[in-house]
Design a protein around this motif. Structure first.
Motif, PDB file in Angstrom:
ATOM      1  N   GLU A 197       0.861  -1.170   0.000  1.00  0.00           N
ATOM      2  CA  GLU A 197       0.000   0.000   0.000  1.00  0.00           C
ATOM      3  C   GLU A 197       0.908   1.234   0.000  1.00  0.00           C
ATOM      4  N   CYS A 198       0.578   2.193  -0.854  1.00  0.00           N
ATOM      5  CA  CYS A 198       1.358   3.430  -0.904  1.00  0.00           C
ATOM      6  C   CYS A 198       1.241   4.143   0.444  1.00  0.00           C
ATOM      7  N   GLY A 199       2.392   4.519   1.009  1.00  0.00           N
ATOM      8  CA  GLY A 199       2.407   5.177   2.315  1.00  0.00           C
ATOM      9  C   GLY A 199       1.810   6.584   2.283  1.00  0.00           C
ATOM     10  N   ARG A 200       1.636   7.169   1.082  1.00  0.00           N
ATOM     11  CA  ARG A 200       1.083   8.521   0.996  1.00  0.00           C
ATOM     12  C   ARG A 200      -0.387   8.531   0.597  1.00  0.00           C
ATOM     13  N   CYS A 201      -0.752   7.728  -0.419  1.00  0.00           N
ATOM     14  CA  CYS A 201      -2.130   7.826  -0.914  1.00  0.00           C
ATOM     15  C   CYS A 201      -2.923   6.542  -0.660  1.00  0.00           C
ATOM     16  N   LEU A 202      -2.297   5.526  -0.070  1.00  0.00           N
ATOM     17  CA  LEU A 202      -2.950   4.274   0.315  1.00  0.00           C
ATOM     18  C   LEU A 202      -3.412   3.421  -0.873  1.00  0.00           C
ATOM     19  N   ARG A 203      -3.024   3.811  -2.087  1.00  0.00           N
ATOM     20  CA  ARG A 203      -3.379   2.974  -3.233  1.00  0.00           C
ATOM     21  C   ARG A 203      -2.592   1.676  -3.178  1.00  0.00           C
ATOM     22  N   PRO A 204      -3.195   0.576  -3.679  1.00  0.00           N
ATOM     23  CA  PRO A 204      -2.454  -0.690  -3.674  1.00  0.00           C
ATOM     24  C   PRO A 204      -1.242  -0.644  -4.613  1.00  0.00           C
TER      25      PRO A 204
ATOM     26  N   LEU B 150       5.936   3.627  -1.973  1.00  0.00           N
ATOM     27  CA  LEU B 150       5.178   4.649  -2.688  1.00  0.00           C
ATOM     28  C   LEU B 150       4.697   4.066  -4.009  1.00  0.00           C
ATOM     29  N   CYS B 151       3.480   4.503  -4.441  1.00  0.00           N
ATOM     30  CA  CYS B 151       2.958   4.037  -5.720  1.00  0.00           C
ATOM     31  C   CYS B 151       3.809   4.587  -6.853  1.00  0.00           C
ATOM     32  N   ARG B 152       4.353   5.795  -6.663  1.00  0.00           N
ATOM     33  CA  ARG B 152       5.361   6.351  -7.564  1.00  0.00           C
ATOM     34  C   ARG B 152       6.152   7.395  -6.783  1.00  0.00           C
TER      35      ARG B 152
ATOM     36  N   ASP C  72       6.905  10.441  -7.030  1.00  0.00           N
ATOM     37  CA  ASP C  72       6.386  11.789  -6.778  1.00  0.00           C
ATOM     38  C   ASP C  72       4.904  11.775  -6.404  1.00  0.00           C
ATOM     39  N   CYS C  73       4.461  10.663  -5.792  1.00  0.00           N
ATOM     40  CA  CYS C  73       3.067  10.597  -5.361  1.00  0.00           C
ATOM     41  C   CYS C  73       2.763  11.791  -4.449  1.00  0.00           C
ATOM     42  N   PRO C  74       1.745  12.594  -4.784  1.00  0.00           N
ATOM     43  CA  PRO C  74       1.462  13.796  -3.984  1.00  0.00           C
ATOM     44  C   PRO C  74       0.687  13.499  -2.700  1.00  0.00           C
TER      45      PRO C  74
HETATM   46 ZN   LIG Z   1       0.643   7.003  -3.793  1.00  0.00          ZN
END
Ligand SMILES: [Zn+2]
Ligand SMILES: [Zn+2]
Length: 201
Positions: free
Chosen positions: A81-88, A144-146, A148-150
Motif C-alpha cells: 500500500e502506498c504510504g502517501r495515498c494508500l493505493r495498492p 510509494l505508488c510512484r 512523486d506521489c502527492p
Molecule cells: Zn501514492
C-alpha cells in the motif's frame, strides 16, 4: 552449549531444504530450481510477499568442509500500500542469498553462534531466516505508488491527483491563493515566482 535440537525443522515447510542427495564431499553440488508457497510475514507492515504466493527458488547447494553453502536468488510477487495515498502497489522482489549451514559437531558449529551461521539438522536446513532478512532489507520502509506521489489532501482525504490544482477548504485559503496569484501576475522580472511562493506560506 546451545541445544539446537530444540527447534525441530519441519521438512514440509516451504523454505526447509533437504540436502539428502547432496554428497558430503567438498565441491559436490546440487541445483534447486522450483517454486514454493511463500511463508507468512515475509515482508514489512505496508508491503510484502503475500502468504502462499509463488516464491521462485534458483539455488545452488554446495558441500564445503564445514557444511553446506547455499547461494542463489529467491524471487516472488509483492503487494502493498502506498504510504502517501494508500493505493495498492503490486511489484516483484528478487533477493540474493548466500548462507553457510554448518554440520553438527563441525568446528564451525562449535565456534559460532546459531544466529551467525546456520545449522544443518540432519539433512535439513532452514533458509527462511536468510530469505526473510534479505526480503525485509530489499523492500522499501516507506513504499510509494510512484516517487512523486502527492498523497492525500489532509482535510478531505482525497488524492491530490484527483483534485484541481486550486483545491482548498476555507475561504481564507481561497482569498490567500487569489492574492498570491494576483501578486505573481502583477510582478515582472526574475524572482517573482520565488516571492510568490514565500507569500503563500
Ligand atoms: Zn501514492
Ligand atoms: Zn481536500
Amino acid at each position: 552449549m546451545h541445544d539446537h535440537s530444540l527447534k525441530h525443522l519441519d521438512p514440509r515447510a516451504p523454505l526447509v531444504l533437504d540436502t539428502r542427495d547432496l554428497p558430503r564431499r567438498p565441491g559436490a553440488m546440487r541445483v534447486i530450481q522450483r517454486a514454493v508457497h511463500a511463508p507468512s510475514n515475509l515482508g514489512l507492515e505496508l508491503i510484502g510477499v503475500p502468504e502462499g504466493a509463488d516464491l521462485t527458488l534458483d539455488l545452488r547447494l554446495e558441500s564445503v568442509s564445514e557444511g553446506v553453502l547455499v547461494s542463489g536468488t529467491v524471487s516472488g510477487p509483492v503487494e502493498g500500500e502506498c504510504g502517501r495515498c494508500l493505493r495498492p502497489i503490486t511489484d516483484t522482489v528478487t533477493v540474493s542469498v548466500q548462507e553457510l549451514y554448518a554440520y553438527a559437531h563441525s568446528a564451525t558449529e562449535e565456534t559460532t553462534e546459531e544466529d551467525e551461521v546456520g545449522r544443518l539438522q540432519g539433512d535439513l536446513l532452514d533458509l527462511e531466516p536468510a530469505v526473510r532478512d534479505a526480503v525485509v532489507l530489499e523492500l522499501p520502509n516507506h513504499p510509494l505508488c510512484r516517487a512523486d506521489c502527492p498523497g492525500l489532501c489532509p482535510e478531505c482525504g482525497v488524492s491530490w491527483d484527483e483534485l484541481p490544482a486550486d483545491h482548498s477548504h476555507t475561504q481564507v485559503d481561497l482569498r490567500w491563493a487569489a492574492l498570491a496569484k494576483l501578486t505573481e501576475e502583477t510582478r515582472t522580472g526574475s524572482g517573482a515566482a520565488d516571492r510568490g511562493a514565500t507569500e503563500k506560506e
